[in-house]
Each structure stands twice: as C-alpha cells, then as structure tokens.
Design an enzyme around this catalytic site. Structure first.
Site, PDB file in Angstrom:
ATOM      1  N   MET A   4       0.842  -1.195   0.000  1.00 55.21           N
ATOM      2  CA  MET A   4       0.000   0.000   0.000  1.00 55.21           C
ATOM      3  C   MET A   4       0.872   1.237   0.000  1.00 55.21           C
ATOM      4  O   MET A   4       1.818   1.346   0.776  1.00 55.21           O
ATOM      5  CB  MET A   4      -0.919  -0.003   1.230  1.00 55.21           C
ATOM      6  CG  MET A   4      -1.736   1.266   1.397  1.00 55.21           C
ATOM      7  SD  MET A   4      -2.853   1.535  -0.028  1.00 55.21           S
ATOM      8  CE  MET A   4      -3.131   3.304   0.135  1.00 55.21           C
ATOM      9  N   HIS A  40       6.188  -0.502  -8.091  1.00 59.01           N
ATOM     10  CA  HIS A  40       4.790  -0.088  -8.209  1.00 59.01           C
ATOM     11  C   HIS A  40       4.459   0.932  -7.122  1.00 59.01           C
ATOM     12  O   HIS A  40       3.897   2.006  -7.392  1.00 59.01           O
ATOM     13  CB  HIS A  40       3.891  -1.327  -8.092  1.00 59.01           C
ATOM     14  CG  HIS A  40       2.418  -1.051  -8.155  1.00 59.01           C
ATOM     15  ND1 HIS A  40       1.638  -1.413  -9.222  1.00 59.01           N
ATOM     16  CD2 HIS A  40       1.569  -0.475  -7.269  1.00 59.01           C
ATOM     17  CE1 HIS A  40       0.383  -1.062  -9.003  1.00 59.01           C
ATOM     18  NE2 HIS A  40       0.319  -0.484  -7.813  1.00 59.01           N
ATOM     19  N   GLU A  41       4.800   0.610  -5.884  1.00 61.26           N
ATOM     20  CA  GLU A  41       4.481   1.523  -4.778  1.00 61.26           C
ATOM     21  C   GLU A  41       5.287   2.807  -4.874  1.00 61.26           C
ATOM     22  O   GLU A  41       4.771   3.896  -4.550  1.00 61.26           O
ATOM     23  CB  GLU A  41       4.729   0.841  -3.441  1.00 61.26           C
ATOM     24  CG  GLU A  41       3.955  -0.465  -3.237  1.00 61.26           C
ATOM     25  CD  GLU A  41       2.480  -0.366  -3.580  1.00 61.26           C
ATOM     26  OE1 GLU A  41       1.839   0.645  -3.219  1.00 61.26           O
ATOM     27  OE2 GLU A  41       1.954  -1.292  -4.217  1.00 61.26           O
ATOM     28  N   HIS A  92       3.682   5.182  -7.162  1.00 64.08           N
ATOM     29  CA  HIS A  92       2.518   5.833  -6.555  1.00 64.08           C
ATOM     30  C   HIS A  92       2.875   7.123  -5.823  1.00 64.08           C
ATOM     31  O   HIS A  92       1.993   7.957  -5.580  1.00 64.08           O
ATOM     32  CB  HIS A  92       1.858   4.885  -5.551  1.00 64.08           C
ATOM     33  CG  HIS A  92       0.834   3.983  -6.140  1.00 64.08           C
ATOM     34  ND1 HIS A  92      -0.179   4.417  -6.965  1.00 64.08           N
ATOM     35  CD2 HIS A  92       0.629   2.645  -5.988  1.00 64.08           C
ATOM     36  CE1 HIS A  92      -0.951   3.393  -7.308  1.00 64.08           C
ATOM     37  NE2 HIS A  92      -0.484   2.302  -6.732  1.00 64.08           N
TER      38      HIS A  92
END
Length: 856
Positions: free
Chosen positions: A273, A305-306, A309
C-alpha cells in the site's frame, strides 16, 4: 440509512460545502487489546450556515465540539457519520473517541506474534478506512495536512508519513512499562487514505539516497523481530535506488516527500500500500524459505509499483474513485517498464504478459467488466473495483498508448501533468490534455474507445498463399463480443517465426502496424515467404486476444518450447489458454500442450501462470467423465517433469509444489510422503519449512494424513505462517467432519483473522474434496446476505469468493447461483457482482466441458 457507505453524489455535495485545511490526530495505543484512544482536531472552511457530516467508525464517541460549542454525541453520531450543523466560514471540530483495533487488515490492524507474544500494529486505509482510526472527511478530493501524535509503549518504534521524531518519555522510571509520545511534523496536503501509522517492536535498518533535487532522502526498512533474519534489506535498498533514479529522470519531477520507509507487516491483505513515505508490504515478500524467481521478481515489481505511486496517486490524486486507474494503471505500467529497464529483471514485459494480461483478459470477459474509467457510484462499487481492469488492462492500454504517441512524448506529457497538478486532485481530461500537447495527437477518440468502453477484441490473421509459397495477401480481422461491440485502434507488431537448422523457432521478420476496423490489409507482407508461425501482437504492444492460423497453431503445438524469444512464447501460451477458456479447443489438448512443453520454459512467471491454468483445465474444464483420469495424468506428468528438471532449479521447485497440489492416487501420495519424510530424494531439492507445509497440505487434501499430523507440524512451526498453512491443511482434509468444522469456523466465528480465513477457504474448496461440497451449497447461499451485512468488506469478499464451491462446476451449482440472483435482485450491487462473477466461472467451465466431451 447510510450504514458505512458513501455515494459519489454525497461526496460531491460535501465537497461543494467544505474544504479541509488540517488534522491534528492524537492516538493513545496504551489502552489495552481492544480499543485505542482517538482525538481529532479538524480545521476546515465551509459555506456559512451549511450542514454536512464527517466520517467516523468508533466504539464510543465521548466528546464532540464544533467551534467551541459542545455537540451531543448520542444525537449526532450514527452509523459511520457525525452530523455537523450550522457551520461557520472557518471551523474547528474536536472529536474524542475510542476506536477498535481490527484483525481484518482494515483500519488499525493488531497482530500478536505467536513466536514471542509481541504486539504489532499497522494501518490500512484504502479505500474508506482511515475513519476507523480518526474522524475524517473520507474522500480523496478533500486533501489536508495531517499531524499525528502517538502515545505508545516506549520500547516500540512508531512510523508515520513524516520522519519519526525522538519520543518523549512520560515517566523515565517506569521501566518495562514505560510509555512515550511521538509528535510527528505535519504532512504536505495529501488525501486521508494514504496516511499511515505503524507501531510495535519492529526491527529496522536505514540508508539514504540523494534525490535529483539535491535533497538527501532517508530510507528505512522495517520488519517483525521474529522474521528479521530473513529480511534482505540491502537488496530492497538497491532496487529502491534504481527506481528512484529511473522515475526522477523519466517523470522530470523529484521525489515529493521527506523520507521513504518500507515496512513489511503481518496479515496484510494486498501486496502493498502506497502510504506517502511509509509503504507497507505483505510479509510474503520476506523469504524464510526458498521461493521461485516469479515471487522474487514480483517483489521487485511491487517495490517499484508503490514507489511510482508517490507521484501517481500521492502527489497527484484522483478526485473520485472512478479515476482510480490514474493511480493503479499507471503504477502497473510504470513499475513494469522500470523493472525491465532499470533492474536485472529485464524480461519484466514477459512477466506482465503472462500474469497481468492473463488477469485482464479474464476480468474483461466477466459479466462485471467495466470501462477502465469506471462508473463508481459509492464506496461499495470501488471496493470491488480493485480488479484486473483497473490494474492490468489499464496498464496494458497505457503500454499501447506509449507506443502509439511515442515513449518520449508520453513521458514528457506525464512530467507536465505532475508539474501542473502537484498536491491537487485530477480527472482523466487533465492527463489527456498534457499527452495531446506533447504528442500532437488528438486522444479524444482513443480515450472514448479504450478508456470509456469495456470488452476485449480478438485479432486473427487472414493469409493467402501463392503457389510458390509466398504470401499473396495478409490482413488482420478484428471482432468484438456482442455485449461490448467496440472496434478499436491497435498499434501492434506482426512477427514471422521459422524453424532453423538447429530446431529453434526464431523470428525472421517483424513489422509494426496500426490496425483499425473490422479488417486491416497489411500489403507490406505480400511477397514474403510464408513462415512456420505468424504471431500477431509480437512484442505485446496491443491489448487484444490473438488467434493463430491453422498452420501456425500446428507449429506452436509441436514447437512451443522451441520458440527462442520468451515474450513470444508467452504470447503463444496465452493464445492457447484463451482458446481453451473460450471452448474453442479442448481442455484435454491443452493439458497435452502444457505437459509436453512446460519443461523447457525458462521464465518463472510463465511457468507459474501456466501451471495454475493446467490445474484449472484438469479440475474444471475437462469433461466430468474424464476428470479423474485427467487429474491423475497431470499429477504423473508433473512428477515426471520434477524428476527431469535441473537439480535445484526454479522449475524443479515449481513442478514439485504443483505436484503436491495435484496428487490423486495412493502411489502419488506415497511419493509425496517420501519427499516430505526424506525417503524420496530429488537432487538439489531442499525440503525447507514452507515446502514441507506444502507437501503436507497436498497429503491432507488427498486424505493421506489426519489432523494430528497437522497439529504436530504446527507445534514444530508455531509461527503466523505456520498457522496459515495449518488452517489450509485442516480445511482440505476430505472428510465431512473436517469440512463442517472448517465451515463453522469460517462462517460462524468472527474472531479469525483475515489471513487465516483466506487460507482455510483455500483448503475448504480444494478440488480433491469437491464431492463433499455439495452438502454446503444451500448453506452457502443462505449465508451470503448475513455475511455481506455483518462482516467488513474484506472479510465478506474472502468468504463469498473463497467458499463458493466452484470445484463442483456443475449444472446444479449454476442453477442454484442463478436462482439466488433471481431471488435477490435488491441485494447490494457489489454483492451481486461477486456472485455474478462466481456464476460466470461455472458457466465458462460448463462450456469448456462440453467442448472437451466433443473433442472426438
């Protein structure tokens, strides 16, 4: 009554009244095992005289004051909302409450390590769960600064979005029971769902890097004390540095936050997350036993990926959840290109094809498919929308868009988007206008066809051959499903592959072409010798299912393992699976294809994905009359592959674990037992802790052990991971008593944690025990509404999907599912979506079974 839902219209109406400025949040984590104290001071502007509400899910609300005036908590607090009346232009709201820890991975999750009884906490707030920890306007377009003050045991470490300050001891003489307070600096203006609190006796290690801005960015890696020896922090730092350098160069905007911590936390629902500056990861990425290269690569992709973000989602955030793709699709695409170009995992696009696109194609053919820019009416809608469309199809379409406009123009547009909208909220049009400006292309038609419509197209070659063996005509036809008839533009490669003298199938010609309409002629291929295999979408630029012409299909079946390029192999594997899922070819033939070729596949994720599809073909898609023979054949074939694999190789491990999950006959179970107890040995294979559990779970599913063997294994590995394996193995035991015990613990017991529920459900529905699931079909449908109404979303989802007896794959199950949907038309749309998806899997299985029965 709103319950815990929030509609888009309500969010828009609230945003028209309110603008948030800051939160001061004080949490007391010393109040025991069930509740923690939560005090929120919220400063916001509003339309004078207006009324609205703030979100909170709490055990008890003790005090509410608005602009110094007390509000009666009993009258104002209901469901998940506190009513706010008579607002001023400038407002200060104070809410003092007790909130509940969870064991569901939502809100503030509390975990007790069975190894040493230490307590670990972490927050998970996406989508609507910061309201489980503090009073908040829970919508992404009400950004604010967040200043956390945390009171906790002094021996703990406490991490949030801002750098961790020195704690202040309350009473230095209190020894082991000492309590301290950490006062964090305010964050930049961010959305509430990316705030974070992680607390407990975590171990940690630190490093740093220098950003493109010249700032020194502190780095941290955290993990549980009992797992710390297995956490390879140096490697994680290395991949993080590679990602930072790549993104800062390509995005043209320096990293926006003060530090970057990565925390590996227990019982996590997702892979990770993107909390701003404090990313949480699943402990699956802490390798206490040998794992496959597929898992190692997946960890790198997840890390990147994180990190992506931090720009896509955290610096610039969507206004509402219909543009969730602006976060997730971009992070999928960016992390894959960064992995391929900045790390040693250079075949990341092959992995993307094998894993993400397989997921996307499946999701896009479900009745619940939706446009990438989805219609999100409320929080229930977005909860079920973290799916293969939002992530994988979106990432696939962005790859095609980058190819269409040119990668340099694409990155330039993205850079302008970040620079223009930093710390703000955006919609689709905000990004497209920048990409149009840098590329010179009008993207309105592209956006309408790709982002605002659903469904996947199928591309097929049309080849005419002259008498001398050359191509006299080459065209590409495009079809669309009747429900989603959009015909789209595609930028794609066309590859010609021929067998060479050494038996390898190598590419001899390649072109890129724009394909649009029902039929596109490709005149530049005329006059070329017809190859052994024609591969549409060579290099995987397009998002579309592909079909092979008859000659190419014959070549692929005979020589799939001889294709020298791993991405081309992955495309052929995918085409073969699509034809099987679509009941165009027989599942029995797919089994032959896999067993005959997978032994020479070099890409770990391709092996992993294909072996999963092999299991589905044998358990669900083969005609029922032949299913037992097919499962025996698959298990025998996997054991043969394991014996023939290179000693100590990734494939050897994958074949052994797949074999463990497939055994049927007494002879196969004895081989499995021998592997576990050491009487059967494969050179290079170490039966470590996790592999031993996987072998035991296979024996349990086959009925070759009893519960006491599971108890003994758990006593030897009394860890969180051991408990998950044990829950799976117990639920897999193929007896009526074991199934009933598992069902009762899952449906009737609300104390099980999220990961134990997920593991036990996996064992409960194991295909080896399919015959025992018939008895639970009525109970399953009776439980659906109560589960949805009484459990949190994440737990309800695990149970509704995980306990569905798909392994039956029968007409009776199909009819029972249809009957429930017909009788419950007023059930929550998100619940009906999950049930519709379950039904679609069974309907597809029945069609595949009929095709397999008709194979001649």
């Amino acid at each position: 009554m709103p319950g815990e839902n929030l509609t888009r219209i309500e969010a828009q109406e609230r945003r028209a009244i309110v603008d948030t400025e800051s939160y001061e949040i004080a949490l007391d984590l010393t109040k025991g095992q069930e509740v923690f104290g939560s005090r929120s001071v919220v400063r916001f502007t509003a339309t004078p005289g207006g009324s609205t509400f703030i979100d909170l899910i709490a055990h008890e609300v003790r005090e509410i004051t608005l602009n110094g005036e007390p509000i009666d908590p009993v009258a104002a607090f209901s469901d998940s909302r506190i009513a706010l009346e008579g607002l001023a232009a400038e407002n200060v709201l104070v809410v003092d409450a007790d909130c509940l820890y969870t064991n569901t991975g939502e809100g503030l999750h509390r975990f007790v390590d069975p190894v040493d009884d230490e307590v670990y906490l972490y927050s998970q707030f996406e989508v609507p769960d910061s309201r489980r920890v503090f009073a908040v306007f829970e919508q992404p377009d009400l950004k604010a600064t967040f200043q956390f003050t945390i009171t906790a045991p002094a021996a703990w470490k406490v991490v949030s979005n801002s750098p961790t300050p020195e704690p202040i001891l309350h009473d230095p003489s209190s020894g082991a029971g000492a309590v301290a307070t950490w006062g964090f600096e305010p964050t930049p203006r961010i959305s509430s769902y990316i705030t974070a609190i992680v607390a407990g006796p975590y171990e940690s290690v630190f490093s740093e890097l220098t950003s493109a801005s010249g700032r020194v960015i502190p780095l941290g890696v955290y993990g549980r004390r009992s797992l710390w020896e297995h956490l390879d922090a140096d490697y994680i730092f290395d991949k993080t540095r590679e990602g930072f350098a790549y993104y800062e160069e390509k995005f043209g905007v320096p990293y926006p936050f003060a530090k970057y911590d990565q925390l590996f936390v227990p019982e996590f629902n997702a892979g990770a997350m993107e909390n701003a500056g404090a990313v949480t990861f699943t402990e699956t990425y802490v390798f206490r036993s040998k794992v496959t290269d597929a898992v190692k690569e997946r960890r790198v992709v997840t890390i990147l990926h994180e990190l992506a973000h931090m720009w896509f989602g955290d610096l610039v955030t969507m206004k509402w959840w219909n543009d969730l793709w602006l976060n997730e699709s971009f992070a999928e695409w960016a992390s894959t290109i960064a992995t391929a170009e900045a790390t040693e995992w250079t075949e990341a696009w092959t992995t993307f094809n094998a894993m993400e696109k397989t997921w996307a194609y499946r999701q896009d053919q479900l009745p619940s498919t939706h446009p990438i820019v989805a219609e999100i009416n409320d929080l229930d809608d977005v909860q079920v929308n973290f799916d293969g469309i939002t992530y994988a199809k979106g990432g696939s379409v962005l790859k095609q868009l980058a190819a269409w406009v040119g990668i340099e123009a694409f990155f330039a547009g993205v850079s302008e988007y970040f620079a223009k909208h930093s710390w703000e909220n955006t919609e689709l049009s905000d990004l497209l206008v920048e990409l149009e400006r840098t590329s010179g292309r009008d993207l309105s038609t592209w956006s309408r066809k790709w982002l605002e419509t659903a469904g996947v197209n199928t591309l097929s070659p049309v080849i005419a051959e002259a008498g001398n063996g050359t191509i006299s005509r080459f065209a590409v036809t495009q079809t669309a499903p009747a429900d989603y008839p959009t015909i789209r533009p595609h930028r794609l490669g066309i590859g010609f592959y021929s067998l060479n003298g050494s038996g390898a199938l190598v590419r001899t010609h390649h072109i890129e072409a724009d394909v649009d309409g029902d039929r596109t002629e490709i005149p530049e291929l005329q006059g070329l010798p017809r190859p052994d295999l024609v591969l549409l979408n060579d290099e995987d630029l397009a998002y579309a299912k592909i079909r092979l012409d008859e000659r190419s299909l014959e070549t692929a079946i005979a020589h799939l393992a001889d294709i020298s390029d791993p991405l081309a192999r992955s495309l052929v594997w995918g085409a073969a699976w699509d034809q099987t899922r679509d009941a165009e070819s027989a599942a029995s033939e797919y089994i032959s294809l896999v067993l005959g070729n997978i032994g020479r596949e070099t890409e770990s994720t391709t092996v992993r994905t294909t072996l999963g599809q092999l299991q589905t073909a044998a358990a669900l898609y083969v005609t029922p009359e032949d299913r037992l023979d097919a499962r025996i054949r698959v298990a025998d074939g996997l054991w043969t592959l394991a014996q023939g694999a290179e000693a100590g190789s990734d494939s050897q491990l994958q074949f052994v674990t797949a074999f463990a999950n497939s055994v049927v006959t007494p002879e196969q179970t004895e081989v499995l037992r021998g592997l576990r107890d050491g009487t059967t040995v494969l050179d290079g294979l170490t039966v470590d802790t996790d592999l031993s559990w996987q072998l035991l779970a296979g024996l349990a599913a086959a009925g070759a052990v009893e519960g006491d063997a599971v108890d003994a294994a758990l006593a030897a590995d009394n860890t969180a991971k051991g408990a998950e394996f044990a829950a799976q193995a117990r639920a897999a035991l193929p007896t009526a008593e074991a199934k009933q015990e598992a069902w009762t613990s899952l449906v009737g017991n609300e104390d099980l944690s999220n990961t134990l529920i997920r593991s036990a459900a996996l064992g409960f529905t194991h295909p080896a025990g399919a015959a025992l699931l018939d008895a639970f079909v009525p109970a399953y449908f009776d439980a659906l509404l109560p589960l949805w109404e009484k459990r949190t979303y994440q737990i309800a989802n695990y149970l509704i999907v995980g306990l569905y007896p798909k392994a039956l794959a029968s007409v009776e199950l199909r009819d029972a599912t249809r009957a429930w949907l017909s009788a419950n038309t007023d059930a929550a749309p998100a619940l009906r979506r999950l049930v519709h998806e379950n039904l679609a899997d069974v309907e597809r299985a029945l069609a595949a079974q009929a095709r397999d029965a008709d194979r001649g």
